[in-house]
Design a protein around this motif. Structure first.
Motif, PDB file in Angstrom:
ATOM      1  N   THR A 185      -6.127  -6.474  -5.042  1.00  0.00           N
ATOM      2  CA  THR A 185      -6.109  -5.069  -5.451  1.00  0.00           C
ATOM      3  C   THR A 185      -6.785  -4.146  -4.452  1.00  0.00           C
ATOM      4  O   THR A 185      -6.577  -2.926  -4.500  1.00  0.00           O
ATOM      5  N   LEU A 186      -7.598  -4.702  -3.548  1.00  0.00           N
ATOM      6  CA  LEU A 186      -8.174  -3.864  -2.502  1.00  0.00           C
ATOM      7  C   LEU A 186      -7.091  -3.325  -1.573  1.00  0.00           C
ATOM      8  O   LEU A 186      -7.240  -2.251  -0.985  1.00  0.00           O
ATOM      9  N   LEU A 187      -6.007  -4.085  -1.448  1.00  0.00           N
ATOM     10  CA  LEU A 187      -4.928  -3.718  -0.533  1.00  0.00           C
ATOM     11  C   LEU A 187      -3.747  -3.071  -1.233  1.00  0.00           C
ATOM     12  O   LEU A 187      -3.089  -2.194  -0.672  1.00  0.00           O
ATOM     13  N   LYS A 213      -4.705   5.158  -3.305  1.00  0.00           N
ATOM     14  CA  LYS A 213      -5.237   3.944  -3.931  1.00  0.00           C
ATOM     15  C   LYS A 213      -5.624   2.908  -2.874  1.00  0.00           C
ATOM     16  O   LYS A 213      -5.563   1.704  -3.127  1.00  0.00           O
ATOM     17  N   ASP A 214      -6.015   3.399  -1.695  1.00  0.00           N
ATOM     18  CA  ASP A 214      -6.434   2.490  -0.620  1.00  0.00           C
ATOM     19  C   ASP A 214      -7.920   2.200  -0.785  1.00  0.00           C
ATOM     20  O   ASP A 214      -8.772   2.901  -0.244  1.00  0.00           O
ATOM     21  N   TYR A 215      -8.220   1.138  -1.505  1.00  0.00           N
ATOM     22  CA  TYR A 215      -9.618   0.790  -1.763  1.00  0.00           C
ATOM     23  C   TYR A 215     -10.215  -0.060  -0.651  1.00  0.00           C
ATOM     24  O   TYR A 215     -11.419  -0.335  -0.676  1.00  0.00           O
ATOM     25  N   GLY A 265      -0.281   5.366  -2.850  1.00  0.00           N
ATOM     26  CA  GLY A 265      -0.173   3.943  -2.567  1.00  0.00           C
ATOM     27  C   GLY A 265      -1.480   3.420  -2.033  1.00  0.00           C
ATOM     28  O   GLY A 265      -2.494   4.141  -1.988  1.00  0.00           O
ATOM     29  N   GLY A 266      -1.476   2.147  -1.597  1.00  0.00           N
ATOM     30  CA  GLY A 266      -2.678   1.491  -1.140  1.00  0.00           C
ATOM     31  C   GLY A 266      -2.770   1.344   0.361  1.00  0.00           C
ATOM     32  O   GLY A 266      -2.392   2.247   1.119  1.00  0.00           O
ATOM     33  N   HIS A 267      -3.214   0.165   0.800  1.00  0.00           N
ATOM     34  CA  HIS A 267      -3.496  -0.084   2.213  1.00  0.00           C
ATOM     35  C   HIS A 267      -2.251  -0.483   3.002  1.00  0.00           C
ATOM     36  O   HIS A 267      -2.289  -0.544   4.223  1.00  0.00           O
ATOM     37  N   VAL A 268      -1.157  -0.759   2.304  1.00  0.00           N
ATOM     38  CA  VAL A 268       0.064  -1.233   2.972  1.00  0.00           C
ATOM     39  C   VAL A 268       1.180  -0.204   2.770  1.00  0.00           C
ATOM     40  O   VAL A 268       2.312  -0.525   2.441  1.00  0.00           O
ATOM     41  N   LEU A 269       0.844   1.063   2.981  1.00  0.00           N
ATOM     42  CA  LEU A 269       1.791   2.162   2.778  1.00  0.00           C
ATOM     43  C   LEU A 269       3.048   2.010   3.618  1.00  0.00           C
ATOM     44  O   LEU A 269       4.142   2.378   3.187  1.00  0.00           O
ATOM     45  N   TYR A 270       2.871   1.497   4.840  1.00  0.00           N
ATOM     46  CA  TYR A 270       4.017   1.398   5.747  1.00  0.00           C
ATOM     47  C   TYR A 270       5.133   0.528   5.173  1.00  0.00           C
ATOM     48  O   TYR A 270       6.295   0.660   5.551  1.00  0.00           O
TER      49      TYR A 270
END
Length: 309
Positions: free
Chosen positions: A200-202, A257-259, A281-286
């Protein structure tokens, strides 16, 4: 993306001026030799102005970004996917040098090998530290800087992760001094893993993180940079104040939501010529929000071209 405590931090149109040159005759065969003799993986693909991608980790590689829809940028950009020295398909540093100055000299070596005067530089995650320092030292060689889910202060991002974990698990992991950041983070991350919620961090999607991990498992067993990076104190510095002195055009793309980086991390950037795009979105937006991501990048590139006419 799990080899170091910070691993969860674990970034156009046809050319018409020298400032927007495309890769032609000087396209390398996927590898170049840096000025100190280290062999670097640097794959060029696409059409349009040159954009060098600076991956995160530290110690990961550029392939996961490329194959998880990052290559959609090739429609309007000549993308350069390079693996940092001591990472992925690049060799370990022959000089044992992994300083920030050496890492940004590698980017310069790649730019010179391509025979272009100016490029765009795009970072992801930990790569933001390297990319921002390149922009500070070599602004004359940049059309623009793109910071995608990028940190400019490792400690601040870790503190944000701990705060997120406390909120999610109703825990009370507390940092009382700077020397405790990594140990406390390790304990908090372990508790998150015990609950099966590390992903969930990503991302909100466990499937997305599993796909990312499956690609990263293909990475060659070369993690010399990752093993040595935290021995180099400068990587722990807070580089956000430095941004006030970087006047080139900057696009910041951040996830609501990039924690891993911190949802508010970007708010302390002070680039004078900054545009910020927040994506849900999170850490993997691309990958997960690829349409919004590519649109943000292309709009930024096109606006710079219009201004430079």
């Amino acid at each position: 993306m799990k080899s170091t405590p910070i691993s969860l931090l674990l970034f156009l149109l046809t050319a018409y001026t020298v400032a927007s040159q495309t890769v032609t005759a000087n396209k390398p065969a996927d590898y170049i030799y840096a000025s100190d003799g280290t062999k670097l993986f640097a794959k060029v693909s696409g059409k349009g102005p040159v954009c060098i991608f600076v991956h995160g980790g530290p110690g990961m590689w550029s392939k996961s970004f490329e194959v998880l829809k990052g290559n959609n940028l090739e429609k309007k950009l000549s993308m350069v996917y390079y693996d940092q020295r001591g990472s992925g398909r690049s060799d370990a540093s022959v000089s044992k040098n992994y300083s920030i100055d050496r890492m940004i000299e590698d980017i310069e070596d790649i730019r010179r090998s391509l025979g272009v005067e100016k490029v765009y530089l795009m970072s992801h995650s930990f790569g933001g530290i390297i990319a921002a320092n390149y922009a500070k030292k070599f602004p004359e060689h940049l059309n623009g800087l793109i910071l995608l889910n990028s940190t400019l202060c490792v400690n601040n991002s870790i503190e944000g992760q701990i705060k997120y974990i406390n909120g999610l698990l109703n825990t009370n992991f507390t940092i009382t001094n700077s020397n405790e950041i990594f140990p406390v983070f390790s304990k908090a991350k372990n508790k998150l893993s015990e609950k099966g919620l590390e992903y969930t961090l990503l991302s909100e999607s466990k499937k997305t993180v599993a796909l990312l991990d499956s690609i990263d498992r293909e990475k060659p067993n070369n993690n010399d940079f990752g093993r040595n990076v935290w021995k180099i104190e400068e990587y722990i510095h807070d580089f956000r104040p430095m941004t006030a002195a970087i006047s080139i055009p900057v696009l910041v793309i951040t996830g609501k939501k990039d924690y891993a980086i911190g949802v508010d991390h970007y708010k302390l950037f002070e680039f004078p010529n900054q545009k910020t795009v927040r994506i849900d979105g999170g850490h993997v937006l691309y990958y997960e929000r690829n349409k919004e991501f590519t649109q943000a990048v292309f709009s930024f590139i096109e606006s710079q071209q219009i201004q430079n006419k």
